[in-house]
Design a protein around this motif. Structure first.
Motif, PDB file in Angstrom:
ATOM      1  N   GLU A  13       0.832  -1.188   0.000  1.00 43.32           N
ATOM      2  CA  GLU A  13       0.000   0.000   0.000  1.00 43.32           C
ATOM      3  C   GLU A  13       0.877   1.252   0.000  1.00 43.32           C
ATOM      4  N   ILE A  14       0.471   2.258  -0.757  1.00 41.57           N
ATOM      5  CA  ILE A  14       1.216   3.501  -0.853  1.00 41.57           C
ATOM      6  C   ILE A  14       0.979   4.336   0.399  1.00 41.57           C
ATOM      7  N   GLU A  15       2.069   4.824   0.996  1.00 41.58           N
ATOM      8  CA  GLU A  15       1.952   5.680   2.174  1.00 41.58           C
ATOM      9  C   GLU A  15       1.989   7.135   1.729  1.00 41.58           C
ATOM     10  N   ILE A  16       0.954   7.888   2.076  1.00 44.00           N
ATOM     11  CA  ILE A  16       0.840   9.300   1.711  1.00 44.00           C
ATOM     12  C   ILE A  16       1.229  10.165   2.905  1.00 44.00           C
ATOM     13  N   VAL A  17       2.062  11.177   2.623  1.00 50.45           N
ATOM     14  CA  VAL A  17       2.505  12.126   3.637  1.00 50.45           C
ATOM     15  C   VAL A  17       2.022  13.503   3.199  1.00 50.45           C
ATOM     16  N   THR A  18       1.390  14.242   4.099  1.00 56.80           N
ATOM     17  CA  THR A  18       0.953  15.604   3.802  1.00 56.80           C
ATOM     18  C   THR A  18       1.940  16.573   4.426  1.00 56.80           C
ATOM     19  N   LEU A  19       2.529  17.428   3.592  1.00 56.51           N
ATOM     20  CA  LEU A  19       3.484  18.427   4.058  1.00 56.51           C
ATOM     21  C   LEU A  19       2.889  19.813   3.890  1.00 56.51           C
ATOM     22  N   VAL A  20       3.230  20.706   4.800  1.00 60.29           N
ATOM     23  CA  VAL A  20       2.762  22.087   4.757  1.00 60.29           C
ATOM     24  C   VAL A  20       3.954  22.972   4.416  1.00 60.29           C
ATOM     25  N   ASP A  21       3.809  23.801   3.364  1.00 59.63           N
ATOM     26  CA  ASP A  21       4.914  24.667   2.949  1.00 59.63           C
ATOM     27  C   ASP A  21       4.914  25.992   3.721  1.00 59.63           C
ATOM     28  N   GLU A  22       5.848  26.861   3.354  1.00 61.58           N
ATOM     29  CA  GLU A  22       5.996  28.143   4.054  1.00 61.58           C
ATOM     30  C   GLU A  22       4.794  29.063   3.895  1.00 61.58           C
ATOM     31  N   ASN A  23       3.941  28.796   2.899  1.00 60.04           N
ATOM     32  CA  ASN A  23       2.712  29.572   2.693  1.00 60.04           C
ATOM     33  C   ASN A  23       1.503  28.911   3.343  1.00 60.04           C
ATOM     34  N   ASN A  24       1.768  27.905   4.177  1.00 59.85           N
ATOM     35  CA  ASN A  24       0.739  27.167   4.896  1.00 59.85           C
ATOM     36  C   ASN A  24      -0.187  26.383   3.958  1.00 59.85           C
ATOM     37  N   GLU A  25       0.333  26.010   2.773  1.00 58.46           N
ATOM     38  CA  GLU A  25      -0.424  25.211   1.824  1.00 58.46           C
ATOM     39  C   GLU A  25      -0.019  23.752   1.977  1.00 58.46           C
ATOM     40  N   GLU A  26      -1.000  22.857   1.902  1.00 58.36           N
ATOM     41  CA  GLU A  26      -0.740  21.431   2.048  1.00 58.36           C
ATOM     42  C   GLU A  26      -0.451  20.798   0.690  1.00 58.36           C
ATOM     43  N   HIS A  27       0.512  19.852   0.695  1.00 59.46           N
ATOM     44  CA  HIS A  27       0.893  19.109  -0.501  1.00 59.46           C
ATOM     45  C   HIS A  27       1.037  17.644  -0.105  1.00 59.46           C
ATOM     46  N   GLU A  28       0.498  16.752  -0.941  1.00 62.54           N
ATOM     47  CA  GLU A  28       0.585  15.327  -0.642  1.00 62.54           C
ATOM     48  C   GLU A  28       1.715  14.687  -1.433  1.00 62.54           C
ATOM     49  N   PHE A  29       2.450  13.802  -0.740  1.00 59.14           N
ATOM     50  CA  PHE A  29       3.568  13.085  -1.327  1.00 59.14           C
ATOM     51  C   PHE A  29       3.447  11.607  -1.003  1.00 59.14           C
ATOM     52  N   GLU A  30       3.987  10.778  -1.899  1.00 58.78           N
ATOM     53  CA  GLU A  30       4.093   9.348  -1.649  1.00 58.78           C
ATOM     54  C   GLU A  30       5.474   9.076  -1.061  1.00 58.78           C
ATOM     55  N   LEU A  31       5.519   8.341   0.021  1.00 61.43           N
ATOM     56  CA  LEU A  31       6.774   7.934   0.628  1.00 61.43           C
ATOM     57  C   LEU A  31       7.309   6.753  -0.169  1.00 61.43           C
ATOM     58  N   ILE A  32       8.487   6.911  -0.768  1.00 59.82           N
ATOM     59  CA  ILE A  32       9.053   5.838  -1.589  1.00 59.82           C
ATOM     60  C   ILE A  32      10.259   5.174  -0.953  1.00 59.82           C
ATOM     61  N   GLY A  33      10.774   5.756   0.121  1.00 64.38           N
ATOM     62  CA  GLY A  33      11.917   5.138   0.776  1.00 64.38           C
ATOM     63  C   GLY A  33      12.356   5.920   1.988  1.00 64.38           C
ATOM     64  N   GLY A  34      13.096   5.250   2.827  1.00 63.36           N
ATOM     65  CA  GLY A  34      13.647   5.877   4.011  1.00 63.36           C
ATOM     66  C   GLY A  34      14.962   5.217   4.358  1.00 63.36           C
ATOM     67  N   LEU A  35      15.840   5.959   5.002  1.00 62.51           N
ATOM     68  CA  LEU A  35      17.090   5.373   5.457  1.00 62.51           C
ATOM     69  C   LEU A  35      17.591   6.118   6.679  1.00 62.51           C
ATOM     70  N   ASN A  36      18.377   5.413   7.456  1.00 68.15           N
ATOM     71  CA  ASN A  36      18.998   5.986   8.639  1.00 68.15           C
ATOM     72  C   ASN A  36      20.486   6.034   8.380  1.00 68.15           C
ATOM     73  N   ASP A  37      21.075   7.213   8.512  1.00 68.03           N
ATOM     74  CA  ASP A  37      22.501   7.386   8.283  1.00 68.03           C
ATOM     75  C   ASP A  37      23.086   8.168   9.446  1.00 68.03           C
ATOM     76  N   LYS A  38      24.026   7.567  10.127  1.00 65.72           N
ATOM     77  CA  LYS A  38      24.695   8.207  11.259  1.00 65.72           C
ATOM     78  C   LYS A  38      23.694   8.685  12.311  1.00 65.72           C
ATOM     79  N   GLY A  39      22.643   7.884  12.541  1.00 65.79           N
ATOM     80  CA  GLY A  39      21.645   8.210  13.548  1.00 65.79           C
ATOM     81  C   GLY A  39      20.602   9.212  13.107  1.00 65.79           C
ATOM     82  N   GLN A  40      20.636   9.634  11.859  1.00 65.18           N
ATOM     83  CA  GLN A  40      19.691  10.616  11.321  1.00 65.18           C
ATOM     84  C   GLN A  40      18.771   9.924  10.322  1.00 65.18           C
ATOM     85  N   GLN A  41      17.467  10.197  10.392  1.00 66.13           N
ATOM     86  CA  GLN A  41      16.490   9.579   9.495  1.00 66.13           C
ATOM     87  C   GLN A  41      16.224  10.495   8.299  1.00 66.13           C
TER      88      GLN A  41
END
Length: 103
Positions: A13-41
């Protein structure tokens, strides 16, 4: 990128993330990957609905997860060029090394 990338879990299933920009507008994105590097996600995202019919994509954005003083989390742009280049290379390697199996 010269090669088209495939989503890591195209059958899940596709995971959708809603982000709010500097103008307080919402934008939807599909999460396609994640990684942890040096303790940072870090997360790779594409605009929702922009993948082709096979789940492929040509471009994606990378955001870094930060923890705020109040315990909430935010996704922000990577400001350090060296850090961005290192993480972008790791995502490119991961996406380009995936094997595409036909059923």
């Amino acid at each position: 990128m010269s090669e088209e990338n495939k989503t890591p879990n195209a059958e899940e299933e596709i995971e959708i993330v809603t982000l709010v920009d500097e103008n307080n507008e919402e934008h939807e994105f599909e999460l396609i990957g994640g990684l942890n590097d040096k303790g940072q996600q870090y997360f790779a995202l594409i605009p929702a609905g922009s993948a082709d019919e096979d789940g492929g994509f040509e471009e994606y954005i990378i955001l870094k997860q930060i923890l705020n003083d109040d315990g909430t989390e935010d996704l922000v742009e990577i400001e350090d060029d060296a850090e961005f280049d290192r993480i972008a290379q790791k995502f490119d390697d991961a996406f380009n090394s995936e094997t595409d199996y036909d059923a």
